[in-house]
Scaffold this motif. Structure first.
Motif, PDB file in Angstrom:
ATOM      1  N   LEU A 172      -8.810  12.725 -10.179  1.00  0.00           N
ATOM      2  CA  LEU A 172      -9.685  12.580  -9.024  1.00  0.00           C
ATOM      3  C   LEU A 172      -9.656  11.137  -8.500  1.00  0.00           C
ATOM      4  CD1 LEU A 172     -11.655  14.192  -7.274  1.00  0.00           C
ATOM      5  CD2 LEU A 172     -13.478  13.510  -8.823  1.00  0.00           C
ATOM      6  N   ILE A 173      -9.720  10.170  -9.405  1.00  0.00           N
ATOM      7  CA  ILE A 173      -9.696   8.756  -9.001  1.00  0.00           C
ATOM      8  C   ILE A 173      -8.357   8.399  -8.369  1.00  0.00           C
ATOM      9  CG2 ILE A 173      -9.738   6.393  -9.880  1.00  0.00           C
ATOM     10  CD1 ILE A 173     -11.741   7.374 -11.990  1.00  0.00           C
ATOM     11  N   MET A 174      -7.268   8.843  -8.988  1.00  0.00           N
ATOM     12  CA  MET A 174      -5.939   8.534  -8.449  1.00  0.00           C
ATOM     13  C   MET A 174      -5.707   9.221  -7.098  1.00  0.00           C
ATOM     14  SD  MET A 174      -4.266   6.381 -10.323  1.00  0.00           S
ATOM     15  CE  MET A 174      -5.821   5.517 -10.522  1.00  0.00           C
ATOM     16  N   ALA A 175      -6.231  10.427  -6.936  1.00  0.00           N
ATOM     17  CA  ALA A 175      -6.098  11.109  -5.639  1.00  0.00           C
ATOM     18  C   ALA A 175      -6.872  10.350  -4.569  1.00  0.00           C
ATOM     19  CB  ALA A 175      -6.601  12.544  -5.748  1.00  0.00           C
ATOM     20  N   GLY A 176      -8.068   9.859  -4.925  1.00  0.00           N
ATOM     21  CA  GLY A 176      -8.825   9.060  -3.966  1.00  0.00           C
ATOM     22  C   GLY A 176      -8.107   7.778  -3.597  1.00  0.00           C
ATOM     23  N   LEU A 177      -7.480   7.127  -4.605  1.00  0.00           N
ATOM     24  CA  LEU A 177      -6.716   5.908  -4.325  1.00  0.00           C
ATOM     25  C   LEU A 177      -5.499   6.214  -3.460  1.00  0.00           C
ATOM     26  CD1 LEU A 177      -6.200   2.895  -4.807  1.00  0.00           C
ATOM     27  CD2 LEU A 177      -5.023   3.524  -6.945  1.00  0.00           C
ATOM     28  N   HIS A 178      -4.880   7.350  -3.701  1.00  0.00           N
ATOM     29  CA  HIS A 178      -3.728   7.790  -2.901  1.00  0.00           C
ATOM     30  C   HIS A 178      -4.124   7.935  -1.431  1.00  0.00           C
ATOM     31  CE1 HIS A 178      -0.075   9.961  -1.842  1.00  0.00           C
ATOM     32  NE2 HIS A 178      -0.802  11.004  -1.449  1.00  0.00           N
ATOM     33  N   MET A 179      -5.250   8.539  -1.180  1.00  0.00           N
ATOM     34  CA  MET A 179      -5.709   8.742   0.197  1.00  0.00           C
ATOM     35  C   MET A 179      -6.114   7.423   0.842  1.00  0.00           C
ATOM     36  SD  MET A 179      -7.889  12.176  -0.742  1.00  0.00           S
ATOM     37  CE  MET A 179      -8.388  12.675   0.889  1.00  0.00           C
ATOM     38  N   LEU A 180      -6.803   6.576   0.082  1.00  0.00           N
ATOM     39  CA  LEU A 180      -7.215   5.282   0.620  1.00  0.00           C
ATOM     40  C   LEU A 180      -6.014   4.410   0.967  1.00  0.00           C
ATOM     41  CD1 LEU A 180      -9.446   3.205   1.227  1.00  0.00           C
ATOM     42  CD2 LEU A 180      -9.319   2.517  -1.186  1.00  0.00           C
ATOM     43  N   SER A 181      -5.021   4.394   0.096  1.00  0.00           N
ATOM     44  CA  SER A 181      -3.848   3.553   0.346  1.00  0.00           C
ATOM     45  C   SER A 181      -3.051   4.046   1.544  1.00  0.00           C
ATOM     46  CB  SER A 181      -2.965   3.500  -0.908  1.00  0.00           C
ATOM     47  OG  SER A 181      -2.590   4.795  -1.318  1.00  0.00           O
ATOM     48  N   LEU A 182      -3.054   5.358   1.795  1.00  0.00           N
ATOM     49  CA  LEU A 182      -2.392   5.875   2.995  1.00  0.00           C
ATOM     50  C   LEU A 182      -3.079   5.367   4.257  1.00  0.00           C
ATOM     51  CD1 LEU A 182      -1.599   9.568   1.968  1.00  0.00           C
ATOM     52  CD2 LEU A 182       0.049   7.726   2.347  1.00  0.00           C
ATOM     53  N   MET A 183      -4.401   5.227   4.200  1.00  0.00           N
ATOM     54  CA  MET A 183      -5.118   4.709   5.366  1.00  0.00           C
ATOM     55  C   MET A 183      -4.899   3.205   5.532  1.00  0.00           C
ATOM     56  SD  MET A 183      -8.734   6.809   5.415  1.00  0.00           S
ATOM     57  CE  MET A 183      -9.141   6.589   3.676  1.00  0.00           C
ATOM     58  N   LEU A 184      -4.692   2.482   4.414  1.00  0.00           N
ATOM     59  CA  LEU A 184      -4.514   1.034   4.483  1.00  0.00           C
ATOM     60  C   LEU A 184      -3.076   0.627   4.792  1.00  0.00           C
ATOM     61  CD1 LEU A 184      -6.718  -0.065   1.437  1.00  0.00           C
ATOM     62  CD2 LEU A 184      -7.298  -0.226   3.875  1.00  0.00           C
ATOM     63  N   TRP A 230       0.820  -1.213   0.000  1.00  0.00           N
ATOM     64  CA  TRP A 230       0.000   0.000   0.000  1.00  0.00           C
ATOM     65  C   TRP A 230       0.852   1.260   0.000  1.00  0.00           C
ATOM     66  CZ3 TRP A 230      -4.508  -0.434  -1.808  1.00  0.00           C
ATOM     67  CH2 TRP A 230      -5.242  -1.598  -1.602  1.00  0.00           C
ATOM     68  N   TRP A 231       2.070   1.148   0.522  1.00  0.00           N
ATOM     69  CA  TRP A 231       2.961   2.306   0.466  1.00  0.00           C
ATOM     70  C   TRP A 231       3.386   2.563  -0.987  1.00  0.00           C
ATOM     71  CZ3 TRP A 231       3.971   6.635   2.222  1.00  0.00           C
ATOM     72  CH2 TRP A 231       5.200   7.284   2.084  1.00  0.00           C
ATOM     73  N   TYR A 232       3.661   1.484  -1.748  1.00  0.00           N
ATOM     74  CA  TYR A 232       3.982   1.639  -3.161  1.00  0.00           C
ATOM     75  C   TYR A 232       2.781   2.203  -3.925  1.00  0.00           C
ATOM     76  CZ  TYR A 232       8.145  -1.219  -2.313  1.00  0.00           C
ATOM     77  OH  TYR A 232       9.330  -1.697  -1.852  1.00  0.00           O
ATOM     78  N   VAL A 233       1.610   1.687  -3.594  1.00  0.00           N
ATOM     79  CA  VAL A 233       0.399   2.182  -4.258  1.00  0.00           C
ATOM     80  C   VAL A 233       0.191   3.667  -3.960  1.00  0.00           C
ATOM     81  CG1 VAL A 233      -2.118   1.994  -4.366  1.00  0.00           C
ATOM     82  CG2 VAL A 233      -0.716  -0.076  -4.286  1.00  0.00           C
ATOM     83  N   ALA A 234       0.419   4.063  -2.705  1.00  0.00           N
ATOM     84  CA  ALA A 234       0.245   5.474  -2.324  1.00  0.00           C
ATOM     85  C   ALA A 234       1.192   6.376  -3.112  1.00  0.00           C
ATOM     86  CB  ALA A 234       0.467   5.648  -0.829  1.00  0.00           C
ATOM     87  N   ARG A 235       2.451   5.953  -3.230  1.00  0.00           N
ATOM     88  CA  ARG A 235       3.440   6.765  -3.945  1.00  0.00           C
ATOM     89  C   ARG A 235       3.098   6.848  -5.437  1.00  0.00           C
ATOM     90  NH1 ARG A 235       8.475   3.392  -2.081  1.00  0.00           N
ATOM     91  NH2 ARG A 235       9.745   4.847  -3.300  1.00  0.00           N
ATOM     92  N   ALA A 236       2.774   5.706  -6.038  1.00  0.00           N
ATOM     93  CA  ALA A 236       2.488   5.689  -7.477  1.00  0.00           C
ATOM     94  C   ALA A 236       1.212   6.458  -7.807  1.00  0.00           C
ATOM     95  CB  ALA A 236       2.378   4.246  -7.959  1.00  0.00           C
ATOM     96  N   SER A 237       0.153   6.225  -7.032  1.00  0.00           N
ATOM     97  CA  SER A 237      -1.118   6.896  -7.320  1.00  0.00           C
ATOM     98  C   SER A 237      -1.004   8.401  -7.115  1.00  0.00           C
ATOM     99  CB  SER A 237      -2.237   6.321  -6.454  1.00  0.00           C
ATOM    100  OG  SER A 237      -1.923   6.447  -5.075  1.00  0.00           O
ATOM    101  N   GLY A 238      -0.203   8.813  -6.124  1.00  0.00           N
ATOM    102  CA  GLY A 238      -0.013  10.243  -5.907  1.00  0.00           C
ATOM    103  C   GLY A 238       0.675  10.905  -7.080  1.00  0.00           C
TER     104      GLY A 238
END
Length: 495
Positions: free
Chosen positions: A58-70, A7-15
């Protein structure tokens, strides 16, 4: 899914993807708003890509925020992700990212709701996209964990550079454009050869025109027209109905009207392959503006500019055509249009239905942009049914305009030529300028085509034309001198 750093990789990539998509959306939005590349761009394509990039951001920003919580290492709580300054880790840059996200939601939401909100409010809200892009840049620069890597720096400088250039272009071109583009040095009519003629319907003749020397023709866009200069001093405007990508020929359709003043009758009798005609243009005061949905209403030969517009639409664009005429035999392109787009095209021939279609019922509840070309009765009915911001009209005949008082003489100062011109009460402004050896490019001389547009520097025009709304002309400081006059004792023109 078992990697603890997933999820840390997902957060960085999606951001990073969200940042890139937002920057792209801003750049394409600026291209759409300013049309600085109008000679090669396509407004419908620009708008589609602008919206797609905004939605992706917008979708990638939402995924970025969700992955930070996960993510189990950072483990941001919903409050820290959604509420500015609630995070313990770098609260200021995190707050900037949160505010940028909310601005992005507001901007994208306003795009979806644009047909239902005032244009000025939508435009003011849309400027929030620039603030969002700037905030995201600071958020990424101050809170990103990859700031020290060369790849991140390269991406960051590229995105920041694109954003800066886009904002500068928007600022430098912020002045409101004229309703039609100014025409300071119009090209004189040029001889063109009739290369082919063919029947399109009863009393409708198709005419192909090409340059005598075979060179490429000037670029045109759907809605454009050319002006033909015929014997006896006649000038007639005809909409282009061919393919804008075909630079070898212009295609027009000439309807021989029963009330013809000689132009269409002469062309039907004399326009044969090999004939030479003087042609000017193309000019366009009926441009197809970006919209999520269109309704086209054509009356008789008014189908010609509409056909070119339909051809230019992206395949997924929502649109309908309401084509009205006396009979199918007189309605050019009716069979072709119905065959190609049966689900989009409705043909109403009066000899079949006996009545004219109920336009109020057809347009009830729609928020689509409405484009109409047809007789005065049709355009006047639509003007009463459709709000002005959504209605685009090209007329066959001018609107009946009345002076506020008796016709009065007035003086005109032409700044660039340093000439004073007196316009008598019984003389048009255009005639007076031509008599003073100040030639102005003109075509219909009835206030329909917009070819004679001039810039007003001082004074208050009395608009008597039918080109665009009076508010648009006053806002852009323009006058059409073939029919319009002056409310004040003098006018100053940029001529």
């Amino acid at each position: 899914m078992t990697d603890p750093q997933l999820w840390w990789y997902v957060a960085r990539a999606s951001g990073l993807v969200a940042w890139a998509a937002m920057t792209g959306s801003v750049v394409w939005g600026v291209l759409l708003a300013t049309r600085v590349l109008r000679s090669i761009d396509n407004p419908a394509w620009l708008q589609d890509l602008h919206r797609w990039l905004g939605g992706t951001a917008l979708i990638m920003a939402g995924l970025h925020m969700l992955s930070l919580m996960l993510d189990t290492w950072t483990h941001f709580s919903p409050t820290e992700v959604l509420v500015p300054f609630a995070a313990g880790y770098r609260p200021l840059p995190i707050a900037m990212g949160i505010v940028a996200f909310y601005l992005l939601v507001a901007v994208y939401g306003s795009t979806l709701l644009r047909p239902r909100m005032p244009q000025r409010f939508w435009k003011a809200l849309h400027y929030g996209s620039y603030a969002s892009a700037i905030l995201v840049s600071f958020h990424a620069g101050w809170s990103g964990s990859d700031v020290g890597s060369w790849g991140y720096r390269l991406a960051a400088f590229t995105l920041l550079g694109l954003t800066t250039v886009a904002v500068l272009v928007r600022v430098l071109t912020a002045a409101a454009p004229l309703p039609p583009p100014p025409r300071r040095h119009a090209a004189p009519p040029r001889p063109m050869t009739v290369t082919a003629t063919y029947p399109l319907a009863r009393e409708v003749l198709g005419v192909d025109l090409s340059m005598q020397d075979g060179t490429e023709l000037p670029i045109w866009t759907p809605g454009a027209h050319v002006t033909l200069y015929l014997p006896g001093g006649l000038t007639r405007c005809y909409s282009l109905c061919g393919d804008p990508a075909d630079r070898s020929r212009y295609r027009i359709a000439v309807h021989r009207a029963g009330s013809s003043r000689g132009g269409s009758t002469w062309l039907h009798a004399n326009a044969a392959a090999g004939a030479i005609l003087d042609v000017s243009g193309p000019d366009n005061h009926f441009t197809l503006e970006p919209a999520p949905e269109y309704i086209f209403v054509a009356g008789g030969i008014g189908i010609t500019p509409i056909r070119a517009m339909i051809e230019a639409l992206p395949a997924h664009r929502r649109w309908r055509l309401v084509y009205i005429g006396r009979s199918r035999a007189t309605m050019a392109f009716s069979g072709e249009l119905q065959q190609r787009w049966p689900e989009h095209v409705s043909v109403y021939a009066r000899d079949e239905t006996g009545v004219r279609p109920d336009l109020a019922r057809i347009l009830d509840g729609t928020t689509a942009a409405v484009y109409c070309c047809g007789p005065a009765s049709m355009t006047e009915e639509l003007a009463a049914l459709v709000p002005a911001p959504r209605l685009h009209i090209e007329r066959f005949t001018p609107i009946s305009q009345q002076l506020d008082g008796p016709r009065r003489a007035f003086e005109v100062t032409c700044t660039r030529s340093r000439t004073q011109v007196h316009v008598s009460a019984h003389q048009s402004l255009l005639d007076a300028l031509e008599s003073a050896h100040l030639p102005v490019y003109s075509s219909c001389r009835e206030g329909i085509c917009g070819a004679c547009q001039l810039r007003v520097l001082a004074g208050h025009p009395e608009h008597l034309d039918s080109v665009v709304g009076d508010e648009d002309k006053d806002r852009a400081d323009i006058i059409y001198p073939c029919v319009s006059r002056s409310r004040t004792s003098s006018l100053t023109l940029d001529l």
